[in-house]
Design an enzyme around this catalytic site. Structure first.
Site, PDB file in Angstrom:
ATOM      1  N   ASP A  51       0.842  -1.205   0.000  1.00 52.92           N
ATOM      2  CA  ASP A  51       0.000   0.000   0.000  1.00 52.92           C
ATOM      3  C   ASP A  51       0.877   1.256   0.000  1.00 52.92           C
ATOM      4  OD1 ASP A  51       0.891  -0.236   2.583  1.00 52.92           O
ATOM      5  OD2 ASP A  51      -1.082  -0.123   3.531  1.00 52.92           O
ATOM      6  N   SER A  52       2.207   1.053  -0.005  1.00 52.60           N
ATOM      7  CA  SER A  52       3.128   2.171  -0.243  1.00 52.60           C
ATOM      8  C   SER A  52       2.907   2.738  -1.645  1.00 52.60           C
ATOM      9  CB  SER A  52       4.580   1.727  -0.060  1.00 52.60           C
ATOM     10  OG  SER A  52       4.832   0.534  -0.778  1.00 52.60           O
ATOM     11  N   ASP A  90      -1.028  -6.019  -0.116  1.00 51.98           N
ATOM     12  CA  ASP A  90      -1.485  -5.395   1.131  1.00 51.98           C
ATOM     13  C   ASP A  90      -2.992  -5.182   1.111  1.00 51.98           C
ATOM     14  OD1 ASP A  90       0.617  -5.004   2.903  1.00 51.98           O
ATOM     15  OD2 ASP A  90       1.300  -3.180   1.885  1.00 51.98           O
ATOM     16  N   LYS A 120      -1.411  -9.402   2.774  1.00 53.26           N
ATOM     17  CA  LYS A 120      -0.666  -8.986   3.971  1.00 53.26           C
ATOM     18  C   LYS A 120      -1.517  -7.992   4.755  1.00 53.26           C
ATOM     19  CE  LYS A 120       3.192  -6.192   3.793  1.00 53.26           C
ATOM     20  NZ  LYS A 120       2.784  -5.021   4.582  1.00 53.26           N
ATOM     21  N   GLU A 122      -1.575  -5.533   8.484  1.00 53.37           N
ATOM     22  CA  GLU A 122      -0.775  -4.932   9.553  1.00 53.37           C
ATOM     23  C   GLU A 122      -1.462  -5.135  10.898  1.00 53.37           C
ATOM     24  OE1 GLU A 122       0.015  -0.829   8.717  1.00 53.37           O
ATOM     25  OE2 GLU A 122       0.954  -1.269   6.792  1.00 53.37           O
ATOM     26  N   GLU A 189       8.987  -4.346  10.577  1.00 54.97           N
ATOM     27  CA  GLU A 189       9.463  -3.054  10.059  1.00 54.97           C
ATOM     28  C   GLU A 189       9.992  -2.187  11.192  1.00 54.97           C
ATOM     29  OE1 GLU A 189       6.812  -1.141   7.314  1.00 54.97           O
ATOM     30  OE2 GLU A 189       7.989   0.710   7.292  1.00 54.97           O
TER      31      GLU A 189
HETATM   32  O1  KIV Z   1       3.612  -1.161   1.671  1.00 54.90           O
HETATM   33  C1  KIV Z   1       4.810  -1.481   1.734  1.00 54.90           C
HETATM   34  O2  KIV Z   1       5.636  -1.127   0.898  1.00 54.90           O
HETATM   35  C2  KIV Z   1       5.243  -2.306   2.865  1.00 54.90           C
HETATM   36  C3  KIV Z   1       6.697  -2.554   3.022  1.00 54.90           C
HETATM   37  C4  KIV Z   1       7.398  -1.364   3.521  1.00 54.90           C
HETATM   38  C5  KIV Z   1       6.980  -3.743   3.849  1.00 54.90           C
HETATM   39  O3  KIV Z   1       4.433  -2.744   3.631  1.00 54.90           O
END
Ligand code: KIV
Length: 274
Positions: A51-52, A90, A120, A122, A189
């Site tokens: 989600d980055s 994510d 994934k 969090e 992280e």
């Molecule tokens: O969204 C992302 O890029 C991440 C990584 C930093 C692990 O969750």
């Protein structure tokens, strides 16, 4: 050469075997077809449709605004490019916290509409029910502990997490819980290297670090950071392999100059095409 180079398709079983054999797992983010094709061709083990994307693709300050539809769009572009890597996506902010059924629905949409291989999430104990529900559908789940960017407004800053005993102990418990419920791996992280090492040694699932030291089972980076495209982002843990911001800018400047001076297009080519 490692025997894992020969693996045609990385699966959760391959990742577990890599951990058991002490073979470090490589993971990078990917958000679009063209870049994912290069990353996969290079031999990466896991591509994370992170989600980055909210930051590096859409220019938002945080990861919170990205939507499920947008994540599916990025994920399906990546999946179309990938032949070998395991693709994990994510779940975006708001799609899984507090409602296991909603978490399952969001995960099913990701798997069905993008063709990705896992999701994934969090968080720790507070999202246990959501993780359990997703796993019942046979969807591989990866955890993410430590600095969890979707909680940035709770943390207030992007500094190292779990430096204090209480938070470190909770993180250890959460990692154990993720292993016990059946997650195939976990991202840690920005936590102290010693804590990350202890977690990697105490769980049987692969532990992938970002800013968590070298004594874990693998490493993940945001691809734009590795390539030096996000020039302003310079955390201590980052290693830049290129300075692409400068190189790409220089190429654009050369192109602009050539257009202005009429050096491009080449006149001979134009005459030939006529
Ligand atoms: O969204 C992302 O890029 C991440 C990584 C930093 C692990 O969750």
């Amino acid at each position: 050469m490692s025997k894992y180079t020969e693996v045609k398709r990385v699966t959760t079983h391959v990742l577990k075997a890599m951990k058991n054999d002490g073979e470090k797992i490589s993971m990078l983010t990917g958000y679009d077809y063209s870049m994912a094709k290069i990353i996969d061709d290079a031999g990466i083990d896991i591509i994370l449709v992170g989600d980055s994307a909210s930051n590096v693709m859409a220019g938002h300050e945080t990861t919170l605004p990205i939507t499920l539809d947008q994540m599916i769009y990025h994920a399906s572009s990546v999946v179309r490019a990938v032949k070998r890597a395991f693709v994990v996506v994510d779940l975006p902010f708001g799609s899984y916290q507090g409602d296991p059924k909603a978490a399952l629905r969001a995960s099913i949409r990701i798997m069905k509409e993008s063709g990705a291989h896992g999701v994934k999430l969090e968080g720790g104990i507070e999202i246990k029910d959501s993780i359990r529900r997703i796993l019942t559908a046979g969807i591989p789940v990866m955890g993410h502990l430590g600095l969890t960017p979707q909680s940035i407004y709770k943390f207030g800053t992007y500094v190292v997490r779990a430096k204090e005993k209480e938070e470190a102990e909770q993180l250890e418990k959460d990692a154990k819980m993720l292993e016990e419920v059946g997650c195939f791996g976990v991202v840690l992280e920005k936590i102290p290297a010693k804590l990350a090492k202890g977690v990697a040694e105490s769980v049987s699932i692969p532990v992938i670090g970002i800013g968590a030291g070298g004594d874990v089972d693998g490493q993940v980076l945001v691809v734009h950071d590795l390539l030096g495209i996000t020039k302003e982002f310079q955390p201590r843990f980052l290693r830049r392999y290129l300075e692409l911001y400068d190189d790409i800018k220089a190429a654009f400047q050369d192109y602009i100059k050539d257009v202005k001076s009429q050096d491009f297009p080449n006149r001979a080519v134009l005459v030939y095409e006529l």
